[in-house]
Scaffold this active site. Structure first.
Site, PDB file in Angstrom:
ATOM      1  CB  CYS A 123       4.319  11.540   9.244  1.00 18.16           C
ATOM      2  SG  CYS A 123       5.682  10.942  10.275  1.00 18.16           S
ATOM      3  CB  ILE A 139      -0.949   0.011   1.224  1.00 18.02           C
ATOM      4  CG1 ILE A 139      -1.916  -1.168   1.137  1.00 18.02           C
ATOM      5  CG2 ILE A 139      -1.697   1.339   1.315  1.00 18.02           C
ATOM      6  CD1 ILE A 139      -2.702  -1.419   2.407  1.00 18.02           C
TER       7      ILE A 139
END
Length: 172
Positions: free
Chosen positions: A102, A78
């Site tokens: 992040c 993914i």
């Protein structure tokens, strides 16, 4: 105290014009201004706060958002496509100076920076050591395996700018 410059958590220089960190807070905006950022690469599914968007707009900073889920599970397939797309933005010098982040600047950012290090032909031991330095006690084996098996040849040379990170890349 207003002129105190506070970098975001886990802040560091990756290469000339490329930085990494955890999520910038309002107290970090003064510091970020000194970097004269052109772009931010955000690696999360969480919405970007209004105050950060306003800061970016008032400073002419572009946001590139790549929806990477934070996970302790091995989700390499993914993330592989998302990381490859993020790397295309990161390798484009027109986006510099650029900040990669992040939420905490550990795992998702660490995977992306680890892939950059592979492109720079760092040895795997050094890449993993840098990843662990930022991840601390929460280093994840799945992230380290992802970095180890990430195939830099997937990034076609045709999608790369002529000069990447001031000629520090040696493509295979």
């Amino acid at each position: 105290m207003d002129d105190l410059l506070v970098p975001p958590a886990n802040f560091a220089m990756v290469d000339h014009g490329v930085f990494r960190s955890g999520f910038p807070q309002k107290c970090n905006f003064g510091f970020l201004k000194t970097l004269k950022l052109q772009s931010i690469v955000y690696l999360s599914t969480e919405p970007y706060p209004k105050s950060n968007l306003e800061f970016m707009q008032s400073n002419g900073i572009r946001l590139f958002r790549f929806a990477m889920e934070g996970s302790t599970k091995s989700s390499a397939e993914i993330h592989r496509e998302i990381i490859e797309e993020a790397l295309k933005v990161i390798l484009d010098e027109q986006n510099y100076p650029l900040l990669i982040h992040c939420r905490s600047g550990k795992h998702r950012t660490g995977c992306v920076v680890g892939c950059i290090r592979k492109m720079q032909r760092w040895c795997l031991l050094s890449i993993v050591e840098e990843y662990r330095q930022f991840a601390g006690a929460k280093a994840r084996n799945c992230d380290e395996r992802f970095i180890e098996f990430f195939d830099v040849s997937n990034l076609k040379k045709s999608s790369q700018p002529a000069i990447c990170f001031r000629n520090t890349f040696n493509f295979i």
